[in-house]
Structure formats: C-alpha cells, structure tokens
Design a protein around this motif. Structure first.
Motif, PDB file in Angstrom:
ATOM      1  N   ASN A 155       0.801  -1.220   0.000  1.00  0.00           N
ATOM      2  CA  ASN A 155       0.000   0.000   0.000  1.00  0.00           C
ATOM      3  C   ASN A 155       0.835   1.271   0.000  1.00  0.00           C
ATOM      4  O   ASN A 155       0.396   2.301   0.507  1.00  0.00           O
ATOM      5  N   VAL A 156       2.026   1.190  -0.589  1.00  0.00           N
ATOM      6  CA  VAL A 156       2.914   2.353  -0.657  1.00  0.00           C
ATOM      7  C   VAL A 156       3.210   2.657  -2.123  1.00  0.00           C
ATOM      8  O   VAL A 156       3.829   1.845  -2.810  1.00  0.00           O
ATOM      9  N   PRO A 157       2.785   3.801  -2.630  1.00  0.00           N
ATOM     10  CA  PRO A 157       3.046   4.150  -4.026  1.00  0.00           C
ATOM     11  C   PRO A 157       4.550   4.139  -4.331  1.00  0.00           C
ATOM     12  O   PRO A 157       5.346   4.658  -3.547  1.00  0.00           O
ATOM     13  N   GLY A 158       4.918   3.550  -5.452  1.00  0.00           N
ATOM     14  CA  GLY A 158       6.314   3.532  -5.864  1.00  0.00           C
ATOM     15  C   GLY A 158       7.164   2.475  -5.195  1.00  0.00           C
ATOM     16  O   GLY A 158       8.385   2.435  -5.420  1.00  0.00           O
ATOM     17  N   ALA A 159       6.557   1.620  -4.389  1.00  0.00           N
ATOM     18  CA  ALA A 159       7.332   0.564  -3.721  1.00  0.00           C
ATOM     19  C   ALA A 159       7.942  -0.382  -4.747  1.00  0.00           C
ATOM     20  O   ALA A 159       7.334  -0.674  -5.777  1.00  0.00           O
ATOM     21  N   THR A 160       9.146  -0.867  -4.466  1.00  0.00           N
ATOM     22  CA  THR A 160       9.867  -1.734  -5.385  1.00  0.00           C
ATOM     23  C   THR A 160      10.155  -3.091  -4.743  1.00  0.00           C
ATOM     24  O   THR A 160       9.870  -3.319  -3.565  1.00  0.00           O
ATOM     25  N   ASN A 161      10.748  -3.967  -5.522  1.00  0.00           N
ATOM     26  CA  ASN A 161      11.179  -5.288  -5.041  1.00  0.00           C
ATOM     27  C   ASN A 161      12.673  -5.333  -4.786  1.00  0.00           C
ATOM     28  O   ASN A 161      13.286  -6.409  -4.834  1.00  0.00           O
ATOM     29  N   TYR A 162      13.254  -4.172  -4.470  1.00  0.00           N
ATOM     30  CA  TYR A 162      14.707  -4.097  -4.290  1.00  0.00           C
ATOM     31  C   TYR A 162      15.045  -3.293  -3.038  1.00  0.00           C
ATOM     32  O   TYR A 162      14.406  -2.284  -2.738  1.00  0.00           O
ATOM     33  N   THR A 163      16.062  -3.755  -2.334  1.00  0.00           N
ATOM     34  CA  THR A 163      16.453  -3.078  -1.105  1.00  0.00           C
ATOM     35  C   THR A 163      17.912  -3.366  -0.799  1.00  0.00           C
ATOM     36  O   THR A 163      18.604  -4.019  -1.578  1.00  0.00           O
ATOM     37  N   SER A 164      18.369  -2.873   0.349  1.00  0.00           N
ATOM     38  CA  SER A 164      19.753  -3.128   0.768  1.00  0.00           C
ATOM     39  C   SER A 164      19.824  -3.159   2.284  1.00  0.00           C
ATOM     40  O   SER A 164      18.951  -2.634   2.974  1.00  0.00           O
ATOM     41  N   ASN A 165      20.885  -3.778   2.776  1.00  0.00           N
ATOM     42  CA  ASN A 165      21.150  -3.792   4.211  1.00  0.00           C
ATOM     43  C   ASN A 165      22.647  -3.989   4.409  1.00  0.00           C
ATOM     44  O   ASN A 165      23.191  -5.041   4.077  1.00  0.00           O
ATOM     45  N   GLY A 166      23.301  -2.967   4.922  1.00  0.00           N
ATOM     46  CA  GLY A 166      24.736  -3.070   5.159  1.00  0.00           C
ATOM     47  C   GLY A 166      25.553  -2.494   4.022  1.00  0.00           C
ATOM     48  O   GLY A 166      25.084  -1.693   3.216  1.00  0.00           O
ATOM     49  N   GLY A 167      26.790  -2.913   3.948  1.00  0.00           N
ATOM     50  CA  GLY A 167      27.726  -2.375   2.978  1.00  0.00           C
ATOM     51  C   GLY A 167      28.640  -1.333   3.605  1.00  0.00           C
ATOM     52  O   GLY A 167      28.344  -0.783   4.676  1.00  0.00           O
ATOM     53  N   SER A 168      29.752  -1.060   2.946  1.00  0.00           N
ATOM     54  CA  SER A 168      30.732  -0.108   3.473  1.00  0.00           C
ATOM     55  C   SER A 168      31.407   0.631   2.331  1.00  0.00           C
ATOM     56  O   SER A 168      31.310   0.228   1.169  1.00  0.00           O
ATOM     57  N   SER A 169      32.096   1.721   2.678  1.00  0.00           N
ATOM     58  CA  SER A 169      32.795   2.544   1.681  1.00  0.00           C
ATOM     59  C   SER A 169      34.128   3.006   2.247  1.00  0.00           C
ATOM     60  O   SER A 169      34.297   3.129   3.466  1.00  0.00           O
ATOM     61  N   TRP A 170      35.061   3.295   1.356  1.00  0.00           N
ATOM     62  CA  TRP A 170      36.391   3.777   1.733  1.00  0.00           C
ATOM     63  C   TRP A 170      36.379   5.293   1.831  1.00  0.00           C
ATOM     64  O   TRP A 170      35.936   5.973   0.909  1.00  0.00           O
ATOM     65  N   ALA A 171      36.868   5.819   2.932  1.00  0.00           N
ATOM     66  CA  ALA A 171      36.986   7.267   3.127  1.00  0.00           C
ATOM     67  C   ALA A 171      38.445   7.680   3.015  1.00  0.00           C
ATOM     68  O   ALA A 171      39.347   6.944   3.445  1.00  0.00           O
ATOM     69  N   ILE A 172      38.694   8.851   2.452  1.00  0.00           N
ATOM     70  CA  ILE A 172      40.034   9.440   2.409  1.00  0.00           C
ATOM     71  C   ILE A 172      40.101  10.508   3.493  1.00  0.00           C
ATOM     72  O   ILE A 172      39.256  11.399   3.545  1.00  0.00           O
ATOM     73  N   SER A 173      41.090  10.410   4.355  1.00  0.00           N
ATOM     74  CA  SER A 173      41.155  11.328   5.501  1.00  0.00           C
ATOM     75  C   SER A 173      41.809  12.651   5.125  1.00  0.00           C
ATOM     76  O   SER A 173      42.504  12.761   4.106  1.00  0.00           O
ATOM     77  N   SER A 174      41.621  13.630   5.991  1.00  0.00           N
ATOM     78  CA  SER A 174      42.229  14.946   5.794  1.00  0.00           C
ATOM     79  C   SER A 174      43.736  14.909   6.005  1.00  0.00           C
ATOM     80  O   SER A 174      44.435  15.880   5.683  1.00  0.00           O
ATOM     81  N   ASN A 175      44.241  13.816   6.537  1.00  0.00           N
ATOM     82  CA  ASN A 175      45.682  13.647   6.748  1.00  0.00           C
ATOM     83  C   ASN A 175      46.336  12.881   5.611  1.00  0.00           C
ATOM     84  O   ASN A 175      47.508  12.530   5.685  1.00  0.00           O
ATOM     85  N   ALA A 176      45.577  12.635   4.558  1.00  0.00           N
ATOM     86  CA  ALA A 176      46.025  11.736   3.503  1.00  0.00           C
ATOM     87  C   ALA A 176      46.892  12.415   2.456  1.00  0.00           C
ATOM     88  O   ALA A 176      46.844  13.633   2.263  1.00  0.00           O
ATOM     89  N   ASN A 177      47.648  11.590   1.770  1.00  0.00           N
ATOM     90  CA  ASN A 177      48.195  11.950   0.464  1.00  0.00           C
ATOM     91  C   ASN A 177      47.029  11.749  -0.500  1.00  0.00           C
ATOM     92  O   ASN A 177      46.826  10.653  -1.027  1.00  0.00           O
ATOM     93  N   LYS A 178      46.238  12.795  -0.681  1.00  0.00           N
ATOM     94  CA  LYS A 178      44.973  12.655  -1.402  1.00  0.00           C
ATOM     95  C   LYS A 178      45.177  12.161  -2.829  1.00  0.00           C
ATOM     96  O   LYS A 178      44.445  11.277  -3.297  1.00  0.00           O
ATOM     97  N   GLU A 179      46.151  12.701  -3.514  1.00  0.00           N
ATOM     98  CA  GLU A 179      46.367  12.313  -4.910  1.00  0.00           C
ATOM     99  C   GLU A 179      46.648  10.820  -5.021  1.00  0.00           C
ATOM    100  O   GLU A 179      46.080  10.118  -5.869  1.00  0.00           O
ATOM    101  N   LEU A 180      47.521  10.322  -4.151  1.00  0.00           N
ATOM    102  CA  LEU A 180      47.863   8.907  -4.179  1.00  0.00           C
ATOM    103  C   LEU A 180      46.676   8.047  -3.743  1.00  0.00           C
ATOM    104  O   LEU A 180      46.376   7.014  -4.361  1.00  0.00           O
TER     105      LEU A 180
END
Length: 431
Positions: free
Chosen positions: A300-325
């Motif tokens: 009973n929710v308009p636009g509801a789909t058959n797809y979802t997610s739970n969890g996962g992770s991502s890599w962060a680059i810190s302010s102390n990093a060699n950003k280019e590398l």
C-alpha cells in the motif's frame, strides 16, 4: 545535563588522545620504508576487507612497484570511537590515509566531523559505475566523501526443496508483494511445518529493508524526523505484525540463533543483504537446494519496489592523507579493476558495488550451491534498482526508536501512538 556530558566526554578524549599519541607510527602515512609511496589504511575483518586490500595492493603494484599499504586491523567497534576521539581532540595527524566506514554511519560522521574527511573528486573516481543509492550513502550536499566497496543489496534466499513440498518454485516468490509472501508462506508452513524466515527479536533490519525498498525514510529532506504519521512506516508495522501473527516469520533471540535457523533447516529461507549468502553456504548438506530472488514490495505504498539493501561499506580518504595517491589507488582498484573483484569474489565472497565487475565471467559463473544459478550476476543487476533512502545523521537513534515502537505494535499497542512516542524520543535525542 548536557554540560556534564561534555565534561565527561572531554576527560575521555584526553585519555584516549594520550593513547593515540603513544601508539602513533611516528612516520608520515605516505612515506614507505624503501622511499616509495605508501598508504596507511584502517579496516576490519582479515578474511574479507583486509584480504581485499592486500589483493588491491598487488594490483596497484603492477604499475607502481614502489607502492605499499600499511594495513592496520581496526575493528569497527574500535574504529568509530577512534575517529571520534581524533576529531574531538583535533589530533588529525593521527589519522590514516584511508579508513573503512559502515555506510549507515558515513553521513553522520561527515556532518559531525567534516575536518576528518577529504572529498573524492568525480573526475578521478567515476561514480556513475556505482548504484545511485549506494553513492548517496557517502555523499553530502553534492560532494562525494567515499568510494563504495562491498554490496549490501538485498536478496530473498529460499530452499527450493521445501518450496517444492508446498507446490511452489522460486518464480512464485519473484516480483511479489508482502501480502503474497505471507499468503504463500502460510501454505508452506501448513504443508512443511517450516516458517519462511526468521529474524532477531528486537532487531530492526527487516523493517528498515522494507522501508528502503519503497524509497522511504525516517527523516524528511531537511533532516527532521518523519516517524509519526508516516504511511510507509504504518504499512511496515502492519506487515511485520502479520508476519509474526501468521507464523511465517520466526523470532529468535540472537545472531547465532538466526544463522542456525536456516543452517539447521528450521526455516525455509531468509531475507537480508547478499553478504548473508556466505552464512547460508555453511549448511553443506543443503547444497543445490537454495535459490535467490528479489524481495517482496510493500502493498500500500506508491512507488514501492522489489529491491532493497542492508549493510555495505565505503572507503573514506582522511584529511591527513596523500589525497592524490589515495584517490588514484582507489580509482585504479576498488573503482576500476575487474581483476580485483573477480579475485575477492571467488576467494572471500566479496560482492562488488562497482557494476562493471558484474559483467565478468566470474560473476556469470553458475553457483552449484544455489542450484546452478548465477546469483552474483543477478545481485549486480538488482543493485541499480534499489531506491535511494535518506539516512540522516540521527539514523541510529531513529532505528532504535522505531524498533521499540514495532515491538510494542506487534504486542498489540496502537501504531499511531507508538510511532508518535518514537518521534518524540528522536526529537529529544536531537536536542
């Protein structure tokens, strides 16, 4: 009370800050011992994330032989307090170049501690190769702060032999609604004695997956709680209660009991992030009798789909990093290497969010345990269909409040009253 909390927190920060200083490496994170270029990375799980880093290091060394990674195993329960302490003590030189971040906590950390992060340039990392819903987890106000890694795309995994006893196939559970799932689950329960799935009592993962599948959130676009008078949450509560009352969903008390319920055959399946497939395969005697499909949609929710997610992770680059590398390393490997994802898929079961990986032969390989289904290619096809759902920086607090409300509702409480109390609790937590 707020003043007292700040005083206590300051004491903790000072003590932890001394520990961080004492444990510091004493060397710039971008200086290798041999004079080459190096990056320091914090991540958890040696068999999964750290293994993936080591394989990424090998691939990057093919064109950069002087490159090396200094990988520091840091459990998530330690990593979050560690970066919080660094932010509050402003000891930014204690940061690594790269650190792994749970997706559900990414925005909260960026908003609370922006000085910890570097942005990731879209002309270096092509974010169009990742699902929009995943990219949104580590983005804020139009800027990218993370490179997506492992997939949390949702699957409905079911025992085909048990379904057959009830006269069903996996196709009967594909592209269906939750009401259909419950009705068919009643038949399975009657004919086999087995509930379709289990979940931990007091855990909101299942409810959150329902909400995400409809592209709905516990917050509005301005970050204000949207729990009371939220039609999607009301529908989630109805479905959750009917699942329990019908016996189609079995409640268990712990994570071990949850895993055990499908390994020992107490239930006919489970719904979770695709990473659950590794645990499913612990039931060696069930090889060939499993299949996966997409998840049910909210009726009973308009636009509801058959797809979802739970969890996962991502890599962060810190302010102390060699950003280019750091950017080049991530762009070349986790956002650019089919070879990497083929390797970690076969050896660690790590499934990519980077969509080109799904076109490889490794992802198209039929999986004997899942009856010859190429489940990994299917999951990569599911991922772009997952709606984007706003998390907000108080996502954890809202989850806890909604979970408490759902427990009350399932026990007979009025849904409107329970969700109003949940909203008030979140508003209080927000100050």
């Amino acid at each position: 009370m707020k003043t007292l909390r700040r005083i206590v927190a300051t004491g903790v920060v000072l003590a932890a800050g001394l520990t961080l200083t004492a444990c510091g490496s004493g060397a710039s994170p971008s200086e290798g011992e041999d004079g080459g270029q190096a990056l320091t990375v914090w991540a958890w799980d040696p068999a999964f994330n750290i293994y993936a880093l080591k394989e990424a290091e090998k691939i990057y060394q093919q064109e950069h032989p002087d490159f090396s990674l200094n990988i520091v195993e840091t459990p998530w329960d330690d990593l979050q307090p560690k970066i919080t302490t660094i932010a509050q003590s402003m000891q930014y030189d204690q940061l690594p170049d790269i650190f792994l971040m749970q997706n559900y906590s990414f925005q909260k950390n960026v908003v609370n501690y922006p000085e910890l992060f570097e942005t990731v340039d879209s002309d270096v990392v092509d974010f169009s190769y990742f699902p929009e819903s995943v990219v949104a987890e580590s983005s804020y106000e139009g800027e990218h702060y993370g490179v997506p890694f492992d997939s949390g795309t949702g699957i409905s995994a079911l025992r085909t032999d048990i379904l057959a006893e009830a006269g069903y196939t996996i196709e009967d559970f594909t592209d269906i609604t939750w009401d259909q799932y419950i009705e068919q689950g009643k038949v399975v329960l009657e004919k086999t004695g087995k509930p379709l799935m289990s979940t931990m009592s007091g855990n909101s993962d299942l409810a959150m997956m329902m909400l995400v599948s409809a592209g709905e959130s516990m917050f509005d676009e301005n970050g204000n709680p949207k729990i009371a008078d939220n039609p999607a949450l009301t529908e989630v509560a109805r479905v959750y209660t009917e699942l329990i009352d019908s016996g189609v969903l079995m409640l268990v008390n712990s994570w071990d009991e949850y895993i055990g319920s499908f390994i020992n055959g107490s239930v006919a399946g489970t719904i979770n992030g695709v990473w659950i497939s590794a645990s499913i395969q612990e039931g060696k005697d069930q090889a060939g009798n499993w299949a996966i499909t997409n998840v049910p949609s909210l009726d009973n929710v308009p636009g509801a789909t058959n797809y979802t997610s739970n969890g996962g992770s991502s890599w962060a680059i810190s302010s102390n990093a060699n950003k280019e590398l750091a950017q080049d390393f991530l762009a070349t490997t986790f956002a650019g290497s089919v070879e990497l994802y083929d390797t970690i898929l076969s050896s660690a079961g790590a499934i990519a969010n980077w969509m080109p990986a799904g076109e490889s032969e490794a992802y198209a390989e039929p999986q004997e345990f899942f009856g010859g289904q190429a489940i990994y290619a299917d999951v990569v096809e599911f991922a772009p269909n997952v709606p984007t759902s706003l998390k907000g920086i108080y996502h954890t607090e809202a989850r806890d409040a909604v979970n408490t409300a759902l427990v009350k509702i399932a026990s007979g409480a009025d849904a409107k009253t329970a969700f109003q109390e949940a909203q008030e609790n979140v508003e209080f937590a927000m100050g």
